[in-house]
Design an enzyme around this catalytic site. Structure first.
Site, PDB file in Angstrom:
ATOM      1  CG  HIS A 134      -1.854   0.951   1.358  1.00 33.63           C
ATOM      2  ND1 HIS A 134      -1.791   2.336   1.778  1.00 33.63           N
ATOM      3  CD2 HIS A 134      -3.237   0.972   1.075  1.00 33.63           C
ATOM      4  CE1 HIS A 134      -2.886   2.810   1.789  1.00 33.63           C
ATOM      5  NE2 HIS A 134      -3.681   2.053   1.405  1.00 33.63           N
ATOM      6  CG  ASP A 211       0.320  -2.711   6.040  1.00 28.99           C
ATOM      7  OD1 ASP A 211      -0.437  -2.809   6.504  1.00 28.99           O
ATOM      8  OD2 ASP A 211       0.196  -2.018   4.913  1.00 28.99           O
ATOM      9  CD  GLN A 214      -7.258  -4.682   4.051  1.00 29.99           C
ATOM     10  OE1 GLN A 214      -8.149  -5.087   4.349  1.00 29.99           O
ATOM     11  NE2 GLN A 214      -7.274  -3.222   3.642  1.00 29.99           N
ATOM     12  CE  LYS A 237      -7.582  -0.109   6.104  1.00 32.44           C
ATOM     13  NZ  LYS A 237      -8.371   0.061   4.689  1.00 32.44           N
ATOM     14  CB  CYS A 375      -3.675   3.311  -1.590  1.00 24.00           C
ATOM     15  SG  CYS A 375      -4.803   4.574  -1.357  1.00 24.00           S
TER      16      CYS A 375
HETATM   17  N1  PMP Z   1      -1.764  -1.018   4.587  1.00 21.17           N
HETATM   18  C1  PMP Z   1      -2.915  -1.687   3.896  1.00 21.17           C
HETATM   19  C2  PMP Z   1      -2.375  -2.978   3.485  1.00 21.17           C
HETATM   20  C3  PMP Z   1      -4.109  -1.064   3.906  1.00 21.17           C
HETATM   21  O1  PMP Z   1      -5.091  -1.829   3.233  1.00 21.17           O
HETATM   22  C4  PMP Z   1      -4.397   0.177   4.266  1.00 21.17           C
HETATM   23  C5  PMP Z   1      -5.831   0.651   4.149  1.00 21.17           C
HETATM   24  N2  PMP Z   1      -6.343   0.557   2.811  1.00 21.17           N
HETATM   25  C6  PMP Z   1      -3.298   0.962   4.800  1.00 21.17           C
HETATM   26  C7  PMP Z   1      -2.254   0.509   4.895  1.00 21.17           C
HETATM   27  C8  PMP Z   1      -3.673   2.331   5.509  1.00 21.17           C
HETATM   28  O2  PMP Z   1      -4.537   2.249   6.355  1.00 21.17           O
HETATM   29  P1  PMP Z   1      -5.145   3.531   7.017  1.00 21.17           P
HETATM   30  O3  PMP Z   1      -5.612   4.390   5.965  1.00 21.17           O
HETATM   31  O4  PMP Z   1      -6.299   3.258   7.885  1.00 21.17           O
HETATM   32  O5  PMP Z   1      -3.956   4.219   7.884  1.00 21.17           O
END
Ligand code: PMP
Length: 417
Positions: A134, A211, A214, A237, A375
């Protein structure tokens, strides 16, 4: 055989219709259709106990935490610190001192880049990420790279959407200072072999950030068993509030790291000559935090523990198989990411119809999906697509939801015929 029996038992114990009744948002109609919410990788819906916890907090306990001597402040502080301990147990951290409340995954990673990375990473050093990260696990490292003259190395991804582990091992050198890899891909659902990735790095003395944005909602996470150095995730999430998340870090790292931000609560004493920092984890929690958010996240964790993460994982695995098969039967539909190990996230393209057009028409049928690059622009480039349609399932989704998605996709195909 035994594993299959356990799976059947777990599935039999899982009453999805009862679970759905706990999520008020799922009961609504959207554009005349029952809502089919398949955008869980972006954010999840909230169960009634979490909503009730937030209402109760603001109705009866609201006060600032840690410094107050009055009853409300004591209650708020206690609830906030209890939530931290619930989260500690949920991911099996050794100590509550290793649980830092942050804004979300993004802030957790930025905290590590700033407080762990900056003092240790110098010109010519290397940071390893993967091609399925991401943006929030790419850009903080690029900023650090540009400040320090370090290099960013990228683990390649196969056509199936799996990390090339042989290439990964070759990327690890005596200059590697950190490996930072996603556990479960938000775009294509791949579950990466995180234990192996960590073992390989640790064999060379290299710390690893996971990270886990998910991962926490789909898998049972045990940070001690993983032996990761850092693990970041977001509350929203995980069926909790937005604006709150967690950075887990091994205590030895936190103790050695300078603060991320300065301000109230992260100090034990301040004079103009010298400031002494607070104990862990407060050294990393400057200013008034998202108090209700932390407490709400604790309530979400309680809810998940009652539902049972093992049962959730078994149920979602079956739902993923059903969805993969059903979507595979839609003409012209191509699934992007066919790893052997996936969480319940399915990305696809439908012929040459633009993903946004697909998503817009699905919405007319009350089916909520995400379309775009999710993203993860480098990953989209790897697969030669500008965007995908992503259906991401939670444990409150059903086979009926999958059928509605498939029916709506067939309508999309008719429009573009
Ligand atoms: N890493 C991953 C794998 C994600 O799916 C996301 C959110 N789509 C993020 C990081 C960023 O999370 P947040 O926007 O809640 O900080």
């Amino acid at each position: 055989m035994e594993a299959a029996r356990v799976m059947v038992k777990l599935m039999a114990d899982f009453d999805v219709e009862r679970i759905r009744r706990d999520f008020p948002a799922l009961a609504q109609k959207v554009r005349g259709h029952g809502l089919v919410y398949l955008d869980n990788a972006a954010t999840t819906q909230k169960p009634k106990p979490v909503i009730d916890t937030l209402v109760e907090f603001y109705t009866t306990h609201n006060a600032n935490i840690h410094r107050g001597v009055h009853a409300l402040s004591e209650r708020s502080t206690q609830a906030y610190e209890e939530a931290r301990k619930k989260i500690q147990r949920f991911i099996n951290a050794e100590s509550h001192e290793e649980i830092v409340f942050v804004r979300g995954t993004t802030e957790g990673i930025n905290l590590v880049a700033h407080s762990f990375g900056r003092p240790r990473i110098h010109k010519g050093d290397e940071i390893v990420v993967s091609a399925m990260e991401h943006h929030s696990n790419i850009v903080p490292w690029q900023i650090l790279r540009d400040e320090t003259g370090a290099n960013l190395k990228v683990i390649p991804v196969s056509d199936e959407g799996e990390l090339d582990l042989a290439a990964y091992e070759r990327l690890l050198t005596e200059r590697t200072r950190l490996v930072s890899v996603v556990y479960v891909s938000n775009s294509i659902g791949t579950v990466n072999p995180m234990s192996l990735i960590i073992q390989k790095a640790h064999a060379r003395g290299i710390p690893v950030l996971v990270d886990g944005a998910q991962a926490v909602s789909h898998l049972m996470v045990d940070v001690q068993a993983l032996d990761c150095d850092f693990f970041a995730f977001s509350g929203h999430k995980l069926f909790g509030p937005t604006g709150v998340g967690v950075l887990y870090a091994k205590k030895a790292h936190l103790a050695a790291m300078p603060p991320y931000q300065g301000g109230g609560d992260m100090i034990s004493s301040v004079t103009f000559e010298k400031t002494r920092y607070n104990t862990l984890p407060y050294k990393f929690e400057a200013g008034t935090p998202h108090i209700s958010g932390g407490i709400g996240l604790g309530s979400a964790v309680d809810y998940l523990e009652r539902a049972g993460m093992e049962k959730i994982a078994a149920y979602e695995s079956e739902l993923l198989d059903y969805a993969t098969e059903a979507l595979g039967r839609v003409e012209d539909l191509r699934i992007i990411g066919t790893s052997r190990h996936k969480a319940s996230i399915v990305s696809f393209v439908l012929g040459d119809i633009h993903a946004h057009d697909v998503g817009t028409i699905l919405d007319r049928y009350g089916v909520a999906v995400r379309t775009g690059h999710h993203c993860t622009m480098p990953l989209m480039e790897r697969f030669g697509v500008a965007a995908t349609v992503r259906a991401s399932f939670a444990f409150y989704n059903t086979r009926r939801d999958v059928d509605s998605l498939v029916e709506a996709l067939n309508q999309v195909r008719k429009v573009f015929r």
